[in-house]
Write a protein that holds these residues in place. Sequence first.
Motif, PDB file in Angstrom:
ATOM      1  N   LEU A 115      90.311 -25.272 -16.450  1.00 19.63           N
ATOM      2  CA  LEU A 115      90.199 -25.161 -17.908  1.00 19.63           C
ATOM      3  C   LEU A 115      91.549 -25.574 -18.488  1.00 19.63           C
ATOM      4  O   LEU A 115      92.557 -24.919 -18.237  1.00 19.63           O
ATOM      5  N   PHE A 116      91.550 -26.667 -19.262  1.00 20.77           N
ATOM      6  CA  PHE A 116      92.851 -27.207 -19.681  1.00 20.77           C
ATOM      7  C   PHE A 116      92.897 -27.429 -21.191  1.00 20.77           C
ATOM      8  O   PHE A 116      91.872 -27.406 -21.867  1.00 20.77           O
ATOM      9  N   GLY A 117      94.123 -27.635 -21.658  1.00 17.35           N
ATOM     10  CA  GLY A 117      94.291 -27.938 -23.075  1.00 17.35           C
ATOM     11  C   GLY A 117      94.480 -26.695 -23.924  1.00 17.35           C
ATOM     12  O   GLY A 117      94.114 -26.677 -25.090  1.00 17.35           O
ATOM     13  N   HIS A 118      95.019 -25.620 -23.326  1.00 15.96           N
ATOM     14  CA  HIS A 118      95.311 -24.414 -24.122  1.00 15.96           C
ATOM     15  C   HIS A 118      96.810 -24.143 -24.098  1.00 15.96           C
ATOM     16  O   HIS A 118      97.552 -24.726 -24.870  1.00 15.96           O
ATOM     17  N   LEU A 119      97.263 -23.281 -23.189  1.00 11.48           N
ATOM     18  CA  LEU A 119      98.680 -22.901 -23.197  1.00 11.48           C
ATOM     19  C   LEU A 119      99.453 -23.513 -22.037  1.00 11.48           C
ATOM     20  O   LEU A 119     100.661 -23.332 -21.928  1.00 11.48           O
ATOM     21  N   GLU A 120      98.736 -24.203 -21.157  1.00  9.42           N
ATOM     22  CA  GLU A 120      99.412 -24.667 -19.944  1.00  9.42           C
ATOM     23  C   GLU A 120     100.256 -25.918 -20.205  1.00  9.42           C
ATOM     24  O   GLU A 120      99.981 -26.673 -21.124  1.00  9.42           O
ATOM     25  N   THR A 121     101.265 -26.104 -19.372  1.00  9.64           N
ATOM     26  CA  THR A 121     102.060 -27.328 -19.439  1.00  9.64           C
ATOM     27  C   THR A 121     101.408 -28.382 -18.538  1.00  9.64           C
ATOM     28  O   THR A 121     100.545 -28.067 -17.703  1.00  9.64           O
ATOM     29  N   LEU A 122     101.852 -29.614 -18.677  1.00  8.87           N
ATOM     30  CA  LEU A 122     101.328 -30.660 -17.791  1.00  8.87           C
ATOM     31  C   LEU A 122     101.707 -30.365 -16.339  1.00  8.87           C
ATOM     32  O   LEU A 122     100.927 -30.628 -15.420  1.00  8.87           O
ATOM     33  N   GLU A 123     102.899 -29.796 -16.136  1.00  9.51           N
ATOM     34  CA  GLU A 123     103.320 -29.440 -14.772  1.00  9.51           C
ATOM     35  C   GLU A 123     102.350 -28.427 -14.168  1.00  9.51           C
ATOM     36  O   GLU A 123     102.011 -28.503 -12.985  1.00  9.51           O
ATOM     37  N   GLU A 124     101.918 -27.464 -15.011  1.00 10.49           N
ATOM     38  CA  GLU A 124     101.001 -26.441 -14.497  1.00 10.49           C
ATOM     39  C   GLU A 124      99.621 -27.041 -14.199  1.00 10.49           C
ATOM     40  O   GLU A 124      98.927 -26.597 -13.278  1.00 10.49           O
ATOM     41  N   ARG A 125      99.242 -28.040 -14.975  1.00  7.07           N
ATOM     42  CA  ARG A 125      97.995 -28.745 -14.656  1.00  7.07           C
ATOM     43  C   ARG A 125      98.087 -29.416 -13.290  1.00  7.07           C
ATOM     44  O   ARG A 125      97.173 -29.321 -12.462  1.00  7.07           O
ATOM     45  N   VAL A 126      99.189 -30.101 -13.068  1.00  6.42           N
ATOM     46  CA  VAL A 126      99.345 -30.819 -11.802  1.00  6.42           C
ATOM     47  C   VAL A 126      99.408 -29.834 -10.636  1.00  6.42           C
ATOM     48  O   VAL A 126      98.814 -30.060  -9.575  1.00  6.42           O
ATOM     49  N   GLU A 127     100.114 -28.708 -10.852  1.00 10.22           N
ATOM     50  CA  GLU A 127     100.208 -27.707  -9.790  1.00 10.22           C
ATOM     51  C   GLU A 127      98.803 -27.186  -9.431  1.00 10.22           C
ATOM     52  O   GLU A 127      98.483 -26.974  -8.263  1.00 10.22           O
ATOM     53  N   HIS A 128      97.985 -27.003 -10.457  1.00 11.89           N
ATOM     54  CA  HIS A 128      96.607 -26.553 -10.238  1.00 11.89           C
ATOM     55  C   HIS A 128      95.862 -27.556  -9.350  1.00 11.89           C
ATOM     56  O   HIS A 128      95.232 -27.183  -8.351  1.00 11.89           O
ATOM     57  N   LEU A 129      95.976 -28.825  -9.714  1.00 12.25           N
ATOM     58  CA  LEU A 129      95.298 -29.863  -8.932  1.00 12.25           C
ATOM     59  C   LEU A 129      95.842 -29.891  -7.499  1.00 12.25           C
ATOM     60  O   LEU A 129      95.083 -30.064  -6.535  1.00 12.25           O
TER      61      LEU A 129
END
Lengths: 363, 364
Positions: free
Chosen positions: A216-230
Amino acid sequence: MATEAAVIGQRVLAGERLTEEQALALLRAPDLLAVGEWAARFKNRRFGNQVFFNVNRHLNYTNCCIHHCAFCAFRRDPEAVDGYLLSPRAAADLAGQAAVDGATELHVVGGLHPELGLAEGCRLLAAIRAAAPGLHLKAFTAVELDHMARLSGLPLAVVLTELRDAGLDSLPGGGAEIFAPRVRRRICPDKISGERWLEVMATAHESGLRSNATMLFGHLETLEERVEHLARLRRLQDRTDGFQAFVALPFQHRNNPLADLPGPTAVDILRTLAVARLFLDNIPHIKAYWVMLGVKLAQVSLAFGVDDLDGTVVAEQIGHAAGAEAPQSLSRADLERQIRVAGCRPVERDSFYRPVTSGMKHA
Amino acid sequence: MLEAIEGKLDRGQRLDRRDALYLLTEAELPALGRLAADVRRRLHPGDRVTYVVDRNVNYTNICLSRCRFCAFYRESGAAGAYLLSHDQILAKVAELDACGGTQLLLQGGLHPELELTWFEDLFRTIRRDFPGIRIHALSPAEIDHLSALAGLDLEDCLRRLQAAGLGSLPGGGAEVLVDAVRRRVSPAKIGWRRWAEVMATAHRLGLRGTATLVFGLGETPADIVTHLLRVRALQAATGGFTAFIPWSFQPGHTELGGAEATGVDYLRVLATARLVLDNVPHLQASWVTQGPHLAQVALLFGADDLGGTMLEENVVAAAGTRFRLPVEQLLRLIREAGFRPVQRDTDYGEAKGWKAVRRLKTEG
């Protein structure tokens, strides 16, 4: 920047695995169309011009939930007047109708009901199974499974075995949100940790169950946190190979405590899908969930690396409660048309991505 | 084929019918987008994407035309039929003015009794009371209708409206500029030649305007190409079009009905239009019909303008499509697509109004 992205594009198409730094660079690359073209090429090598969809139905068995996730507009307190819990019989009736309507899969998820433990979960699945023996039962996110294990005091492996005996065929991928604890504390403070989510999935995969994975993206996360999730999904997949599809869910911002956040825009959604396609080289399918993207953007995403347009859905409540503007349902013909107009070949799939032939559909 | 087209574009050569048809129906979507984005960058260096603070006032829904694609019109005397008074319209313009708006988009049905003087009086009052508001009004079908009611030729009719304050013409009612299509979907409406004649006459008098295309009406791709070529030829003669605005037919609640054209259809038409219409400066994305997601993606497929903020919109809403887009969100769409939002006036010059726009946001 553009040249850095171009070098990364060449490398990934030459078969190199993207690093987290490279994924981040692509998320920041100014030329979205170029990233989309690489992702589309990556997808085409695997699947040609095929795009998958299924004929499914969603069944949200309860909106009662002991959690208070900030992004959720669906949950109700268990004692609320508009809280509901479907009886096994009511669920079975819906499932029976779905089978008559040509569905091959039932997607069963709900809130964390304080009284829905393992025994109740098994009764729910068994009733559905009895009413619709041919229907694939994709049920219960990692969060619901953990909840049932807690309520029953049994190890997760046992919970999974009993649910499978009752009819469980595979798992959806919900509840992953963003793994970063910093974000989870703010958007879903009661929910299991990212580690626990991954552990539940690992246990399920090891027991032979396949699943999806979401973000679930596009709320409070940073792009770094998105990549870490992936990256964490990719590492687990290297170990278990149990994820069938990755589903990127754009945050919907209406009617929930995060309503001040606007939600991701289309370029962010397309970029995230395209980078996920290139980064998650070990997860076979990338799915655009049209309920949350909107039908038009979901169709456009087929040119940005997506190979799966989800299903007919029929009755969706969670995304719509948070303001999703897509219709409730698409017909098989609607889905096929969207895919064809995008220049692709629609393939109706079963829950393991095997083509469904028309003979089987009506068998 | 794509390389040949790319070569033509690099040499500044005009695309022909075959090129256009290939782009519209066969080119890969990302490649088509890339070509259109390149041409857009050449036409508009810099990172500006414009929008106009406007209000779409529909003075009447009573219409003799009875187009099969329209969910807005009513017959005279029918339930829900309305005609706004001058006072009602002026109150709306006052709100627009207070919000820092610069453009009144005024259009309506072909009312059987509404005469030229009604418009002249209205326009004069608006000019007097709200000199900062551009009157962008009356599509060619309405001009044709008014001139017939008044027994005037087009030029005299337009001159009188211009003298009263009309500033420019919206390009509506073009639908598809192919009479075989028009006879099927809007048999009582003017044909494509008359549409072009009204525009040519207006342009000659210094009344500039936009040109539109409504696709998804059952036309063929060749019809869409014909439409583009006709707009291009007219523009070559007059130079009066400021922008081209394609959108898809919204089938809800209409007699014609059917399924809406898809998002990919929209992007293909938009990008092809950017490449074929080398003499029309601007290309507008339609968030009103396509929604914010597709409107933003359109900025990567050749569009350089997001159109109006539409303080009010009724026609598309009648067909069941209701997208609300506060100005702040519009600015964010532009920025996140990598561009710089610039408020413009009707002639695509920069407009002032930032503080006022903030007020619009809180009121909307």
